[in-house]
Design a protein around this motif. Structure first.
Motif, PDB file in Angstrom:
ATOM      1  N   LYS A  11      30.814   7.043  -2.175  1.00  0.00           N
ATOM      2  CA  LYS A  11      31.457   7.477  -3.414  1.00  0.00           C
ATOM      3  C   LYS A  11      30.426   8.149  -4.324  1.00  0.00           C
ATOM      4  O   LYS A  11      29.360   7.611  -4.590  1.00  0.00           O
ATOM      5  N   LYS A  12      30.765   9.347  -4.808  1.00  0.00           N
ATOM      6  CA  LYS A  12      29.939  10.056  -5.772  1.00  0.00           C
ATOM      7  C   LYS A  12      30.758  10.242  -7.047  1.00  0.00           C
ATOM      8  O   LYS A  12      31.878  10.761  -7.001  1.00  0.00           O
ATOM      9  N   VAL A  13      30.186   9.826  -8.174  1.00  0.00           N
ATOM     10  CA  VAL A  13      30.874   9.943  -9.457  1.00  0.00           C
ATOM     11  C   VAL A  13      30.069  10.873 -10.351  1.00  0.00           C
ATOM     12  O   VAL A  13      28.871  10.662 -10.574  1.00  0.00           O
ATOM     13  N   THR A  14      30.710  11.899 -10.859  1.00  0.00           N
ATOM     14  CA  THR A  14      30.061  12.814 -11.795  1.00  0.00           C
ATOM     15  C   THR A  14      30.632  12.577 -13.192  1.00  0.00           C
ATOM     16  O   THR A  14      31.678  11.956 -13.363  1.00  0.00           O
ATOM     17  N   GLY A  15      29.938  13.102 -14.200  1.00  0.00           N
ATOM     18  CA  GLY A  15      30.365  12.891 -15.579  1.00  0.00           C
ATOM     19  C   GLY A  15      29.599  11.745 -16.218  1.00  0.00           C
ATOM     20  O   GLY A  15      28.852  11.022 -15.550  1.00  0.00           O
ATOM     21  N   ASP A  16      29.780  11.581 -17.516  1.00  0.00           N
ATOM     22  CA  ASP A  16      29.062  10.555 -18.285  1.00  0.00           C
ATOM     23  C   ASP A  16      29.916   9.299 -18.416  1.00  0.00           C
ATOM     24  O   ASP A  16      30.699   9.149 -19.360  1.00  0.00           O
ATOM     25  N   VAL A  17      29.761   8.404 -17.462  1.00  0.00           N
ATOM     26  CA  VAL A  17      30.484   7.136 -17.505  1.00  0.00           C
ATOM     27  C   VAL A  17      29.752   6.197 -18.462  1.00  0.00           C
ATOM     28  O   VAL A  17      28.533   6.036 -18.376  1.00  0.00           O
ATOM     29  N   PRO A  18      30.462   5.573 -19.417  1.00  0.00           N
ATOM     30  CA  PRO A  18      29.801   4.647 -20.339  1.00  0.00           C
ATOM     31  C   PRO A  18      29.094   3.526 -19.590  1.00  0.00           C
ATOM     32  O   PRO A  18      29.562   3.055 -18.549  1.00  0.00           O
ATOM     33  N   GLU A  19      27.956   3.119 -20.134  1.00  0.00           N
ATOM     34  CA  GLU A  19      27.175   2.068 -19.494  1.00  0.00           C
ATOM     35  C   GLU A  19      28.007   0.790 -19.369  1.00  0.00           C
ATOM     36  O   GLU A  19      28.664   0.353 -20.306  1.00  0.00           O
ATOM     37  N   GLY A  20      27.971   0.224 -18.171  1.00  0.00           N
ATOM     38  CA  GLY A  20      28.704  -1.011 -17.924  1.00  0.00           C
ATOM     39  C   GLY A  20      30.191  -0.810 -17.696  1.00  0.00           C
ATOM     40  O   GLY A  20      30.942  -1.790 -17.607  1.00  0.00           O
ATOM     41  N   LYS A  21      30.654   0.447 -17.598  1.00  0.00           N
ATOM     42  CA  LYS A  21      32.074   0.725 -17.427  1.00  0.00           C
ATOM     43  C   LYS A  21      32.376   1.365 -16.074  1.00  0.00           C
ATOM     44  O   LYS A  21      33.378   2.076 -15.919  1.00  0.00           O
TER      45      LYS A  21
ATOM     46  N   ALA B 149      42.743   5.082 -13.016  1.00  0.00           N
ATOM     47  CA  ALA B 149      41.836   4.696 -14.103  1.00  0.00           C
ATOM     48  C   ALA B 149      41.735   5.828 -15.118  1.00  0.00           C
ATOM     49  O   ALA B 149      41.526   6.992 -14.744  1.00  0.00           O
ATOM     50  N   PRO B 150      41.900   5.547 -16.412  1.00  0.00           N
ATOM     51  CA  PRO B 150      41.853   6.598 -17.437  1.00  0.00           C
ATOM     52  C   PRO B 150      40.518   7.354 -17.414  1.00  0.00           C
ATOM     53  O   PRO B 150      39.451   6.754 -17.297  1.00  0.00           O
ATOM     54  N   GLY B 151      40.615   8.662 -17.506  1.00  0.00           N
ATOM     55  CA  GLY B 151      39.422   9.501 -17.570  1.00  0.00           C
ATOM     56  C   GLY B 151      38.926   9.990 -16.221  1.00  0.00           C
ATOM     57  O   GLY B 151      38.088  10.892 -16.166  1.00  0.00           O
ATOM     58  N   TYR B 152      39.427   9.419 -15.131  1.00  0.00           N
ATOM     59  CA  TYR B 152      38.937   9.777 -13.799  1.00  0.00           C
ATOM     60  C   TYR B 152      39.893  10.721 -13.082  1.00  0.00           C
ATOM     61  O   TYR B 152      41.121  10.588 -13.180  1.00  0.00           O
ATOM     62  N   SER B 153      39.312  11.673 -12.368  1.00  0.00           N
ATOM     63  CA  SER B 153      40.079  12.467 -11.409  1.00  0.00           C
ATOM     64  C   SER B 153      39.765  11.908 -10.028  1.00  0.00           C
ATOM     65  O   SER B 153      38.608  11.571  -9.733  1.00  0.00           O
ATOM     66  N   TYR B 154      40.781  11.790  -9.208  1.00  0.00           N
ATOM     67  CA  TYR B 154      40.597  11.183  -7.890  1.00  0.00           C
ATOM     68  C   TYR B 154      40.520  12.249  -6.806  1.00  0.00           C
ATOM     69  O   TYR B 154      41.065  13.347  -6.958  1.00  0.00           O
ATOM     70  N   ASP B 155      39.841  11.909  -5.719  1.00  0.00           N
ATOM     71  CA  ASP B 155      39.642  12.819  -4.595  1.00  0.00           C
ATOM     72  C   ASP B 155      40.782  12.606  -3.600  1.00  0.00           C
ATOM     73  O   ASP B 155      40.877  11.566  -2.955  1.00  0.00           O
TER      74      ASP B 155
ATOM     75  N   ASP C 115      35.927  12.395 -16.915  1.00  0.00           N
ATOM     76  CA  ASP C 115      36.062  13.334 -18.028  1.00  0.00           C
ATOM     77  C   ASP C 115      37.058  12.754 -19.031  1.00  0.00           C
ATOM     78  O   ASP C 115      38.265  12.996 -18.938  1.00  0.00           O
ATOM     79  N   PRO C 116      36.569  11.983 -20.007  1.00  0.00           N
ATOM     80  CA  PRO C 116      37.483  11.333 -20.957  1.00  0.00           C
ATOM     81  C   PRO C 116      38.192  12.356 -21.834  1.00  0.00           C
ATOM     82  O   PRO C 116      37.707  13.461 -22.047  1.00  0.00           O
ATOM     83  N   ALA C 117      39.355  11.970 -22.337  1.00  0.00           N
ATOM     84  CA  ALA C 117      40.120  12.850 -23.215  1.00  0.00           C
ATOM     85  C   ALA C 117      39.320  13.156 -24.474  1.00  0.00           C
ATOM     86  O   ALA C 117      38.733  12.264 -25.089  1.00  0.00           O
ATOM     87  N   GLU C 118      39.266  14.436 -24.856  1.00  0.00           N
ATOM     88  CA  GLU C 118      38.492  14.859 -26.015  1.00  0.00           C
ATOM     89  C   GLU C 118      39.117  14.362 -27.314  1.00  0.00           C
ATOM     90  O   GLU C 118      40.291  13.984 -27.365  1.00  0.00           O
ATOM     91  N   VAL C 119      38.311  14.396 -28.370  1.00  0.00           N
ATOM     92  CA  VAL C 119      38.793  14.035 -29.697  1.00  0.00           C
ATOM     93  C   VAL C 119      38.221  15.030 -30.699  1.00  0.00           C
ATOM     94  O   VAL C 119      37.163  15.625 -30.455  1.00  0.00           O
TER      95      VAL C 119
ATOM     96  N   GLU D  74      36.834   4.732 -25.367  1.00  0.00           N
ATOM     97  CA  GLU D  74      37.689   3.558 -25.263  1.00  0.00           C
ATOM     98  C   GLU D  74      38.705   3.765 -24.143  1.00  0.00           C
ATOM     99  O   GLU D  74      39.688   4.473 -24.305  1.00  0.00           O
ATOM    100  N   ASN D  75      38.386   3.169 -22.990  1.00  0.00           N
ATOM    101  CA  ASN D  75      39.283   3.224 -21.826  1.00  0.00           C
ATOM    102  C   ASN D  75      39.623   4.649 -21.416  1.00  0.00           C
ATOM    103  O   ASN D  75      40.796   4.997 -21.192  1.00  0.00           O
ATOM    104  N   GLY D  76      38.596   5.478 -21.334  1.00  0.00           N
ATOM    105  CA  GLY D  76      38.794   6.834 -20.842  1.00  0.00           C
ATOM    106  C   GLY D  76      39.268   7.829 -21.863  1.00  0.00           C
ATOM    107  O   GLY D  76      39.582   8.968 -21.521  1.00  0.00           O
ATOM    108  N   ALA D  77      39.308   7.440 -23.127  1.00  0.00           N
ATOM    109  CA  ALA D  77      39.696   8.362 -24.195  1.00  0.00           C
ATOM    110  C   ALA D  77      38.682   8.251 -25.328  1.00  0.00           C
ATOM    111  O   ALA D  77      38.317   7.146 -25.734  1.00  0.00           O
TER     112      ALA D  77
END
Length: 301
Positions: free
Chosen positions: A11-21, A79-85, A129-133, A226-229
């Motif tokens: 599994k390869k995950v790209t993007g900035d995943v919050p630490e511990g998440k 999972a919120p914020g993730y695109s799946y392969d 890629d979490p939802a922008e604000v 917060e949970n992918g947003a």
């Protein structure tokens, strides 16, 4: 005799995943319907990977020669914020009988119908890629002093602190207020969690009678995941060099002083001379009248 094979998954995950998440991803393996008999699948035929990493399915046991195919898929966990392969990997295993001994002669990995040269694992890539604000900085204009004859336009500038990390896009760096009032800059769009700072100043104008506010405000925006947003958890305005903070906007105060009316002009030298002559003449006439009255009083005695 039998032969075993373990198929790995990566599994390869790209993007900035919050630490511990880090998210846990699940993969399943199934045998092709046209496989020959003679392959025993592991129970369960599943594997899990948390975050970026690798895992292995349980052993497949081959009890006879033949060509076997196995399909590997990633489950979409939503999972919120993730695109799946969604790609399907096919692992083709050629098992040969070499004088009564089963041997794995070849293993070929195919991804979405294309052979992956040198492939040694089924590799899945997910992007986080979490939802922008967005947030629009606020400005308040106050005017003190004399009553203004008409509303004037005041302009303000916004710029990002040079130390900010990437992840914030300013849509508009200018704002305008007509007279006393409030406005906002265009929205700042945030694509990553973090702490961002922005500097707000008033453009110095040239309107007659106005004193412009030369102060600088620092806006600190804290963006959390917060949970992918993404969420703006706080926006703090602080006036540089002062203890002024906790306001809901950058406040600028301008003072207006109306022009004073000009003092009345005195006459020229000729007018002054005429005034002096008139005053002297008046005094002389008063004196004459006074003397005549005294003489009349004396003759009456």
């Amino acid at each position: 005799d039998s032969e075993e094979l373990v198929i790995p998954v990566e599994k390869k995950v790209t993007g900035d995943v919050p630490e511990g998440k880090d998210q846990t991803f699940t993969f399943t393996m199934s045998a092709a319907e046209d496989n020959p008999e003679g392959a025993q699948m592991p129970e369960p035929a599943a594997a899990e990977v948390t975050g970026s990493g690798s895992a292995e399915f349980g052993e497949i046991t081959f009890e006879q020669s033949g060509v076997y195919s196995f399909e590997i898929r990633e489950e979409n966990g939503g999972a919120p914020g993730y695109s799946y392969d969604g790609n399907v990997w096919t692992v083709t295993v050629n098992v040969e009988d070499n004088n009564g001994i089963l041997e794995i002669a070849d293993v070929v990995y195919t991804r979405a119908g294309e052979i992956v040269e040198g492939g040694v694992a089924a590799v899945f890539e997910n992007n986080y890629d979490p939802a922008e604000v967005s947030y629009a900085p606020q400005v308040v204009k106050k005017i003190t002093g004399d009553e203004t004859p008409a509303d004037r336009n005041f302009y303000f500038s916004l710029k990002a602190d040079e130390k900010n990390s990437e992840g914030a896009v300013i849509r508009s760096d200018k704002a305008k207020v007509t007279g006393a009032g409030s406005t906002n800059f265009g929205e700042i769009t945030f694509s990553k969690a973090g702490v961002y700072r922005f500097l707000i100043t008033e453009d110095k104008g040239s309107e007659t009678g106005y004193t412009y506010d030369g102060s600088q405000w620092t806006l600190t925006v804290t963006v959390t995941d917060e949970n992918g947003a993404l969420k703006v958890s706080s926006a703090v305005y602080a006036k540089d060099g002062t203890d002024s903070s906790g306001t809901e906007a950058a406040e600028f105060i301008n003072r207006y002083e109306a022009a004073k009316p000009a003092a009345a002009k005195t006459g020229d030298g000729m007018d002054a001379g005429r005034s002096a002559a008139l005053m002297a003449g008046s005094a002389f006439l008063i004196g004459v009248v006074f003397c005549i009255r005294r003489k009349r009083r004396g003759s009456n005695r």
